[in-house]
Scaffold this motif. Structure first.
Motif, mmCIF file in Angstrom:
data_model
loop_
_atom_site.group_PDB
_atom_site.id
_atom_site.type_symbol
_atom_site.label_atom_id
_atom_site.label_comp_id
_atom_site.label_asym_id
_atom_site.label_seq_id
_atom_site.Cartn_x
_atom_site.Cartn_y
_atom_site.Cartn_z
ATOM 1 N N TYR A 122 18.594 -35.315 -29.433
ATOM 2 C CA TYR A 122 17.904 -36.531 -29.663
ATOM 3 C C TYR A 122 17.563 -37.319 -28.373
ATOM 4 C CZ TYR A 122 17.058 -33.743 -33.697
ATOM 5 O OH TYR A 122 17.128 -32.687 -34.603
ATOM 6 N N THR A 123 18.170 -37.548 -26.691
ATOM 7 C CA THR A 123 18.163 -37.862 -26.079
ATOM 8 C C THR A 123 17.380 -37.873 -24.462
ATOM 9 O OG1 THR A 123 20.069 -37.391 -24.881
ATOM 10 C CG2 THR A 123 20.476 -38.848 -26.899
ATOM 11 N N PHE A 124 16.698 -38.811 -24.192
ATOM 12 C CA PHE A 124 16.337 -38.103 -23.102
ATOM 13 C C PHE A 124 17.115 -38.861 -21.651
ATOM 14 C CE2 PHE A 124 13.644 -40.657 -19.774
ATOM 15 C CZ PHE A 124 13.184 -39.315 -19.317
ATOM 16 N N THR A 125 17.108 -38.368 -20.750
ATOM 17 C CA THR A 125 17.601 -38.068 -19.371
ATOM 18 C C THR A 125 16.445 -38.763 -18.463
ATOM 19 O OG1 THR A 125 18.808 -36.362 -20.282
ATOM 20 C CG2 THR A 125 19.409 -36.989 -18.100
ATOM 21 N N PRO A 126 17.053 -39.866 -18.034
ATOM 22 C CA PRO A 126 16.371 -40.173 -17.045
ATOM 23 C C PRO A 126 16.301 -39.900 -16.021
ATOM 24 C CG PRO A 126 17.305 -42.434 -18.274
ATOM 25 C CD PRO A 126 17.841 -40.901 -18.516
ATOM 26 N N THR A 127 17.338 -39.284 -15.061
ATOM 27 C CA THR A 127 17.599 -38.684 -14.258
ATOM 28 C C THR A 127 17.473 -37.449 -13.908
ATOM 29 O OG1 THR A 127 19.400 -38.001 -14.789
ATOM 30 C CG2 THR A 127 19.464 -39.936 -13.634
ATOM 31 N N THR A 128 16.248 -36.823 -14.609
ATOM 32 C CA THR A 128 15.354 -35.679 -14.583
ATOM 33 C C THR A 128 13.711 -36.251 -13.912
ATOM 34 O OG1 THR A 128 14.614 -35.817 -16.566
ATOM 35 C CG2 THR A 128 16.509 -34.106 -16.513
ATOM 36 N N GLN A 129 14.053 -37.353 -14.056
ATOM 37 C CA GLN A 129 12.729 -37.839 -13.530
ATOM 38 C C GLN A 129 13.111 -38.392 -11.803
ATOM 39 O OE1 GLN A 129 10.230 -38.511 -15.813
ATOM 40 N NE2 GLN A 129 11.694 -37.874 -16.790
ATOM 41 N N LEU A 130 11.825 -37.364 -10.759
ATOM 42 C CA LEU A 130 12.274 -37.498 -9.706
ATOM 43 C C LEU A 130 12.061 -38.887 -9.173
ATOM 44 C CD1 LEU A 130 12.638 -35.679 -6.675
ATOM 45 C CD2 LEU A 130 9.864 -35.353 -7.039
ATOM 46 N N SER A 131 10.489 -39.848 -9.497
ATOM 47 C CA SER A 131 10.626 -41.417 -9.066
ATOM 48 C C SER A 131 11.860 -41.695 -9.127
ATOM 49 C CB SER A 131 9.313 -41.523 -10.096
ATOM 50 O OG SER A 131 9.958 -41.327 -12.271
ATOM 51 N N LEU A 132 12.656 -41.930 -10.486
ATOM 52 C CA LEU A 132 14.031 -41.865 -10.714
ATOM 53 C C LEU A 132 14.925 -42.534 -9.127
ATOM 54 C CD1 LEU A 132 15.808 -44.566 -11.706
ATOM 55 C CD2 LEU A 132 16.153 -42.817 -13.273
ATOM 56 N N ASN A 133 14.622 -41.031 -9.224
ATOM 57 C CA ASN A 133 15.800 -40.568 -8.068
ATOM 58 C C ASN A 133 15.455 -41.352 -6.782
ATOM 59 O OD1 ASN A 133 17.882 -39.451 -10.344
ATOM 60 N ND2 ASN A 133 16.267 -37.453 -9.709
ATOM 61 N N MET A 134 14.271 -40.652 -6.886
ATOM 62 C CA MET A 134 13.806 -41.516 -5.316
ATOM 63 C C MET A 134 13.741 -42.715 -5.102
ATOM 64 S SD MET A 134 13.279 -38.934 -3.238
ATOM 65 C CE MET A 134 12.166 -39.085 -2.501
ATOM 66 N N ALA A 135 13.873 -43.039 -5.814
ATOM 67 C CA ALA A 135 14.058 -45.262 -6.358
ATOM 68 C C ALA A 135 15.410 -45.309 -6.084
ATOM 69 C CB ALA A 135 13.414 -45.625 -7.553
ATOM 70 N N LEU A 136 16.377 -44.291 -6.633
ATOM 71 C CA LEU A 136 17.719 -44.810 -5.871
ATOM 72 C C LEU A 136 17.267 -44.205 -4.690
ATOM 73 C CD1 LEU A 136 19.223 -43.415 -9.303
ATOM 74 C CD2 LEU A 136 18.971 -45.567 -8.318
ATOM 75 N N ALA A 137 17.327 -43.342 -4.534
ATOM 76 C CA ALA A 137 17.855 -43.029 -2.686
ATOM 77 C C ALA A 137 17.163 -42.528 -1.741
ATOM 78 C CB ALA A 137 17.549 -40.963 -2.430
ATOM 79 N N VAL A 138 15.837 -43.741 -1.508
ATOM 80 C CA VAL A 138 14.964 -44.094 -0.558
ATOM 81 C C VAL A 138 15.503 -45.322 0.129
ATOM 82 C CG1 VAL A 138 13.355 -44.750 0.792
ATOM 83 C CG2 VAL A 138 12.998 -42.895 -0.694
ATOM 84 N N PRO A 139 15.790 -46.294 -1.202
ATOM 85 C CA PRO A 139 16.321 -47.682 -0.458
ATOM 86 C C PRO A 139 17.960 -47.089 0.664
ATOM 87 C CG PRO A 139 15.516 -47.997 -2.926
ATOM 88 C CD PRO A 139 15.143 -46.448 -2.385
ATOM 89 N N LEU A 153 25.237 -38.645 -21.055
ATOM 90 C CA LEU A 153 24.004 -38.721 -22.360
ATOM 91 C C LEU A 153 23.177 -37.939 -22.329
ATOM 92 C CD1 LEU A 153 24.290 -42.955 -22.007
ATOM 93 C CD2 LEU A 153 25.384 -41.201 -23.593
ATOM 94 N N GLY A 154 22.373 -37.743 -21.667
ATOM 95 C CA GLY A 154 21.187 -36.935 -21.752
ATOM 96 C C GLY A 154 21.427 -35.556 -22.504
ATOM 97 N N LEU A 155 22.697 -35.474 -22.290
ATOM 98 C CA LEU A 155 22.794 -34.165 -22.885
ATOM 99 C C LEU A 155 23.192 -34.248 -24.728
ATOM 100 C CD1 LEU A 155 25.822 -32.534 -20.578
ATOM 101 C CD2 LEU A 155 23.723 -32.463 -20.885
ATOM 102 N N LEU A 156 23.314 -35.028 -25.144
ATOM 103 C CA LEU A 156 23.418 -35.524 -26.947
ATOM 104 C C LEU A 156 21.942 -35.645 -27.508
ATOM 105 C CD1 LEU A 156 24.816 -38.905 -26.528
ATOM 106 C CD2 LEU A 156 26.442 -36.513 -26.708
#
Length: 227
Positions: free
Chosen positions: A91-108, A86-89
């Motif tokens: 006028y959209t935003f890619t949440p997975t370009t945020q390191l905070s979100l990816n770390m919030a998924l990876a660490v737990p 969806l981030g490739l469309l």
């Protein structure tokens, strides 16, 4: 001018409300829900086939005790691949370009695999910190190195996903800007740049899918070591 290229990675807000919350709910809205009918339509059949094949491939080398993670990791795979695509469309935003979100998924998730290993088989889990047959003088050094590599795993998961998507988006925007600027000056070069942009977009679609798969695959490998 250079700073404007990075504006696409800023989390958009509307009336002080971060719109990343809406984008995180989009994957679950887009996928059709299974029905109780005997026969499903083509979309549901294709979706079910993809989920079954992915789950079978990911959990084939994992022990039976780790199959409890099938629903979680498969859902995570669909979640990440949808956000990346969806981030490739425009006028959209890619949440997975945020390191905070990816770390919030990876660490737990990484921490859960470590806790499972320490609880179920602590000797085997701690044995990874010291390879068999290590010389006595190298034992303290290897334990320190293996411990550091263990704690770097979640950082590598989050940074890998963030860096690949960020680099791809930046490269697409740079080439698109170059094609737009060169169009009135050198139309032939601008046409060739547009062809390159099209090929890069196809590559970025592949990267979006591959990075989601690699994220879940590495988690399954960490789970395999601790189950």
């Amino acid at each position: 001018m250079i700073l404007n290229f990075f504006d696409q990675f800023l989390s958009p807000t509307l009336l002080g409300i971060p719109l990343i919350l809406i984008s995180l709910t989009m994957p679950w809205v887009l996928y059709p829900k299974p029905t109780a009918r005997w026969l499903s339509n083509r979309a549901l059949t294709l979706q079910g086939w993809f989920i079954n094949q992915f789950t079978k491939q990911i959990f084939m080398p994992v022990n039976v005790g780790g199959h409890k993670w099938a629903l979680m990791l498969t859902s995570l795979m669909l979640f990440l691949i949808t956000l990346n695509m969806l981030g490739l469309l425009p006028y959209t935003f890619t949440p997975t370009t945020q390191l905070s979100l990816n770390m919030a998924l990876a660490v737990p998730l990484w921490l859960a695999t470590v806790i499972i290993g320490m609880r179920n088989q602590p000797t085997h889990a701690l044995g990874h910190l010291l390879p068999e047959g290590t010389p006595t003088l190298l034992i303290p050094i290897l334990i320190i190195i293996e411990t550091i590599s263990l704690f770097i795993r979640p950082l590598a998961l989050g940074v890998r996903l963030t860096a690949n998507l960020t680099a791809g988006h930046l490269l697409i925007q740079l080439i698109a800007t170059a094609a737009f600027v060169l169009l009135p000056l050198m139309p032939t070069v601008a046409l060739l740049t547009t062809v390159l942009l099209f090929l890069l977009t196809l590559l970025e679609v592949a990267v979006a899918m591959i990075q989601a798969y690699v994220f879940v695959l590495l988690l399954s490998l960490y789970l395999q070591e601790n189950v």
